[in-house]
Design a protein around this motif. Structure first.
Motif, PDB file in Angstrom:
ATOM      1  N   GLN A  45       0.836  -1.182   0.000  1.00  0.00           N
ATOM      2  CA  GLN A  45       0.000   0.000   0.000  1.00  0.00           C
ATOM      3  C   GLN A  45       0.881   1.246   0.000  1.00  0.00           C
ATOM      4  OE1 GLN A  45      -2.870   0.108   3.117  1.00  0.00           O
ATOM      5  NE2 GLN A  45      -3.650   2.118   2.563  1.00  0.00           N
ATOM      6  N   VAL A  46       0.542   2.209  -0.816  1.00  0.00           N
ATOM      7  CA  VAL A  46       1.332   3.427  -0.915  1.00  0.00           C
ATOM      8  C   VAL A  46       0.632   4.538  -0.150  1.00  0.00           C
ATOM      9  CG1 VAL A  46       0.215   4.113  -3.097  1.00  0.00           C
ATOM     10  CG2 VAL A  46       2.492   4.991  -2.513  1.00  0.00           C
ATOM     11  N   HIS A  47       1.407   5.323   0.571  1.00  0.00           N
ATOM     12  CA  HIS A  47       0.894   6.487   1.273  1.00  0.00           C
ATOM     13  C   HIS A  47       1.341   7.743   0.529  1.00  0.00           C
ATOM     14  CE1 HIS A  47      -0.515   4.178   4.706  1.00  0.00           C
ATOM     15  NE2 HIS A  47       0.604   3.482   4.601  1.00  0.00           N
ATOM     16  N   LEU A  48       0.415   8.680   0.383  1.00  0.00           N
ATOM     17  CA  LEU A  48       0.678   9.892  -0.385  1.00  0.00           C
ATOM     18  C   LEU A  48       0.546  11.109   0.512  1.00  0.00           C
ATOM     19  CD1 LEU A  48      -1.516   8.968  -3.488  1.00  0.00           C
ATOM     20  CD2 LEU A  48       0.940   8.595  -3.194  1.00  0.00           C
ATOM     21  N   ALA A  49       1.453  12.059   0.364  1.00  0.00           N
ATOM     22  CA  ALA A  49       1.418  13.276   1.169  1.00  0.00           C
ATOM     23  C   ALA A  49       1.625  14.481   0.272  1.00  0.00           C
ATOM     24  CB  ALA A  49       2.491  13.220   2.247  1.00  0.00           C
ATOM     25  N   GLU A  50       0.593  15.322   0.182  1.00  0.00           N
ATOM     26  CA  GLU A  50       0.671  16.532  -0.623  1.00  0.00           C
ATOM     27  C   GLU A  50       1.244  17.695   0.183  1.00  0.00           C
ATOM     28  OE1 GLU A  50      -3.355  14.502  -1.692  1.00  0.00           O
ATOM     29  OE2 GLU A  50      -2.154  14.942   0.093  1.00  0.00           O
ATOM     30  N   SER A  51       1.856  18.619  -0.523  1.00  0.00           N
ATOM     31  CA  SER A  51       2.347  19.848   0.091  1.00  0.00           C
ATOM     32  C   SER A  51       2.433  20.923  -0.990  1.00  0.00           C
ATOM     33  CB  SER A  51       3.720  19.639   0.734  1.00  0.00           C
ATOM     34  OG  SER A  51       4.665  19.240  -0.242  1.00  0.00           O
ATOM     35  N   GLY A  52       2.629  22.168  -0.540  1.00  0.00           N
ATOM     36  CA  GLY A  52       2.844  23.252  -1.480  1.00  0.00           C
ATOM     37  C   GLY A  52       1.676  24.184  -1.682  1.00  0.00           C
ATOM     38  N   GLY A  53       0.538  23.874  -1.074  1.00  0.00           N
ATOM     39  CA  GLY A  53      -0.609  24.763  -1.221  1.00  0.00           C
ATOM     40  C   GLY A  53      -0.409  26.064  -0.471  1.00  0.00           C
ATOM     41  N   GLY A  54      -1.326  26.983  -0.686  1.00  0.00           N
ATOM     42  CA  GLY A  54      -1.243  28.261   0.007  1.00  0.00           C
ATOM     43  C   GLY A  54      -2.213  29.263  -0.546  1.00  0.00           C
ATOM     44  N   LEU A  55      -2.092  30.490  -0.064  1.00  0.00           N
ATOM     45  CA  LEU A  55      -2.935  31.612  -0.496  1.00  0.00           C
ATOM     46  C   LEU A  55      -2.103  32.510  -1.405  1.00  0.00           C
ATOM     47  CD1 LEU A  55      -5.407  33.494  -0.348  1.00  0.00           C
ATOM     48  CD2 LEU A  55      -4.448  34.433   1.771  1.00  0.00           C
ATOM     49  N   VAL A  56      -2.569  32.691  -2.630  1.00  0.00           N
ATOM     50  CA  VAL A  56      -1.846  33.513  -3.603  1.00  0.00           C
ATOM     51  C   VAL A  56      -2.820  34.422  -4.319  1.00  0.00           C
ATOM     52  CG1 VAL A  56      -0.011  31.811  -3.950  1.00  0.00           C
ATOM     53  CG2 VAL A  56      -2.044  31.777  -5.423  1.00  0.00           C
ATOM     54  N   GLN A  57      -2.265  35.414  -5.005  1.00  0.00           N
ATOM     55  CA  GLN A  57      -3.094  36.310  -5.800  1.00  0.00           C
ATOM     56  C   GLN A  57      -3.265  35.755  -7.212  1.00  0.00           C
ATOM     57  OE1 GLN A  57      -1.169  40.179  -5.552  1.00  0.00           O
ATOM     58  NE2 GLN A  57      -2.515  40.767  -3.850  1.00  0.00           N
ATOM     59  N   ALA A  58      -4.330  36.173  -7.853  1.00  0.00           N
ATOM     60  CA  ALA A  58      -4.558  35.776  -9.236  1.00  0.00           C
ATOM     61  C   ALA A  58      -3.357  36.158 -10.094  1.00  0.00           C
ATOM     62  CB  ALA A  58      -5.825  36.432  -9.766  1.00  0.00           C
ATOM     63  N   GLY A  59      -2.982  35.272 -11.002  1.00  0.00           N
ATOM     64  CA  GLY A  59      -1.826  35.489 -11.851  1.00  0.00           C
ATOM     65  C   GLY A  59      -0.544  34.884 -11.321  1.00  0.00           C
ATOM     66  N   SER A  60      -0.585  34.441 -10.083  1.00  0.00           N
ATOM     67  CA  SER A  60       0.610  33.861  -9.455  1.00  0.00           C
ATOM     68  C   SER A  60       0.782  32.393  -9.847  1.00  0.00           C
ATOM     69  CB  SER A  60       0.489  33.969  -7.938  1.00  0.00           C
ATOM     70  OG  SER A  60       0.393  35.311  -7.531  1.00  0.00           O
ATOM     71  N   SER A  61       1.873  31.825  -9.334  1.00  0.00           N
ATOM     72  CA  SER A  61       2.183  30.411  -9.577  1.00  0.00           C
ATOM     73  C   SER A  61       2.382  29.687  -8.251  1.00  0.00           C
ATOM     74  CB  SER A  61       3.453  30.273 -10.418  1.00  0.00           C
ATOM     75  OG  SER A  61       3.291  30.852 -11.693  1.00  0.00           O
ATOM     76  N   LEU A  62       2.113  28.400  -8.272  1.00  0.00           N
ATOM     77  CA  LEU A  62       2.389  27.520  -7.145  1.00  0.00           C
ATOM     78  C   LEU A  62       2.842  26.174  -7.695  1.00  0.00           C
ATOM     79  CD1 LEU A  62      -0.583  27.842  -4.576  1.00  0.00           C
ATOM     80  CD2 LEU A  62       1.829  28.427  -4.163  1.00  0.00           C
ATOM     81  N   ARG A  63       3.653  25.477  -6.934  1.00  0.00           N
ATOM     82  CA  ARG A  63       4.012  24.112  -7.307  1.00  0.00           C
ATOM     83  C   ARG A  63       3.615  23.181  -6.164  1.00  0.00           C
ATOM     84  NH1 ARG A  63       9.759  21.144  -8.701  1.00  0.00           N
ATOM     85  NH2 ARG A  63      10.019  21.353  -6.434  1.00  0.00           N
ATOM     86  N   LEU A  64       2.715  22.276  -6.468  1.00  0.00           N
ATOM     87  CA  LEU A  64       2.317  21.264  -5.503  1.00  0.00           C
ATOM     88  C   LEU A  64       3.211  20.034  -5.649  1.00  0.00           C
ATOM     89  CD1 LEU A  64      -1.572  21.395  -5.842  1.00  0.00           C
ATOM     90  CD2 LEU A  64      -0.063  22.834  -4.473  1.00  0.00           C
ATOM     91  N   SER A  65       3.456  19.395  -4.516  1.00  0.00           N
ATOM     92  CA  SER A  65       4.235  18.158  -4.516  1.00  0.00           C
ATOM     93  C   SER A  65       3.415  17.045  -3.867  1.00  0.00           C
ATOM     94  CB  SER A  65       5.537  18.339  -3.741  1.00  0.00           C
ATOM     95  OG  SER A  65       6.351  19.336  -4.317  1.00  0.00           O
ATOM     96  N   CYS A  66       3.645  15.845  -4.326  1.00  0.00           N
ATOM     97  CA  CYS A  66       3.010  14.663  -3.731  1.00  0.00           C
ATOM     98  C   CYS A  66       4.100  13.615  -3.554  1.00  0.00           C
ATOM     99  CB  CYS A  66       1.892  14.152  -4.612  1.00  0.00           C
ATOM    100  SG  CYS A  66       1.182  12.581  -4.061  1.00  0.00           S
ATOM    101  N   ALA A  67       4.465  13.371  -2.310  1.00  0.00           N
ATOM    102  CA  ALA A  67       5.502  12.395  -2.001  1.00  0.00           C
ATOM    103  C   ALA A  67       4.856  11.048  -1.685  1.00  0.00           C
ATOM    104  CB  ALA A  67       6.331  12.875  -0.824  1.00  0.00           C
ATOM    105  N   ALA A  68       5.387  10.013  -2.315  1.00  0.00           N
ATOM    106  CA  ALA A  68       4.855   8.666  -2.122  1.00  0.00           C
ATOM    107  C   ALA A  68       5.805   7.843  -1.263  1.00  0.00           C
ATOM    108  CB  ALA A  68       4.658   7.986  -3.471  1.00  0.00           C
ATOM    109  N   SER A  69       5.241   6.981  -0.429  1.00  0.00           N
ATOM    110  CA  SER A  69       6.050   6.177   0.473  1.00  0.00           C
ATOM    111  C   SER A  69       6.618   4.947  -0.205  1.00  0.00           C
ATOM    112  CB  SER A  69       5.191   5.730   1.658  1.00  0.00           C
ATOM    113  OG  SER A  69       4.118   4.903   1.189  1.00  0.00           O
ATOM    114  N   GLU A  70       6.046   4.572  -1.307  1.00  0.00           N
ATOM    115  CA  GLU A  70       6.351   3.319  -1.960  1.00  0.00           C
ATOM    116  C   GLU A  70       7.655   3.396  -2.741  1.00  0.00           C
ATOM    117  OE1 GLU A  70       4.464   0.417  -1.886  1.00  0.00           O
ATOM    118  OE2 GLU A  70       6.073  -0.482  -3.035  1.00  0.00           O
TER     119      GLU A  70
END
Length: 123
Positions: free
Chosen positions: A1-26
């Motif tokens: 079984q794989v466990h997934l953990a997301e990160s990288g979210g937040g509050l930004v203004q329109a037009g901005s950029s974000l990079r989300l990450s998802c780390a897997a345990s497997e």
């Protein structure tokens, strides 16, 4: 079984950029097709993007095509979602999903899910 953990979210203004990450345990991360979904309260979970385990195929929802990019790093057991030109309609809880046999847009076909990371885009 794989466990997934997301990160990288937040509050930004329109037009901005974000990079989300998802780390897997497997350790056999390369076996999994990986996808991103998002959900706002009161609505169904919405497909955002998918990458096949080979990394050779990606797919996107029309609403994010040209703005979001999904990628994976097998050495780090991590999948990313680069989000550019964010708009308020992108505000949602973003989930990472994994499956060894399915690489489409139907959320119910994915066996493994993370807890989500919140993205809020202000106008």
């Amino acid at each position: 079984q794989v466990h997934l953990a997301e990160s990288g979210g937040g509050l930004v203004q329109a037009g901005s950029s974000l990079r989300l990450s998802c780390a897997a345990s497997e350790r056999t991360f390369s076996r999994y097709h990986m996808a991103w979904f998002r959900q706002v309260p009161g609505k169904d979970r919405e497909f955002v993007a998918v990458i096949r385990n080979s990394g050779m195929f990606t797919g996107y929802a029309d609403s994010v095509k040209g703005r979001f990019t999904i990628s994976s790093d097998n050495a780090k057991n991590t999948v990313y979602l680069q989000m550019n030109s964010l708009i308020p309609e992108d505000t949602a809880l973003y989930y990472c999903a994994a499956d060894t046999g399915y690489a489409g847009s139907a959320s119910y076909n994915y066996a493994y899910w993370g807890q989500g990371t919140q993205v809020t885009v202000s106008s």
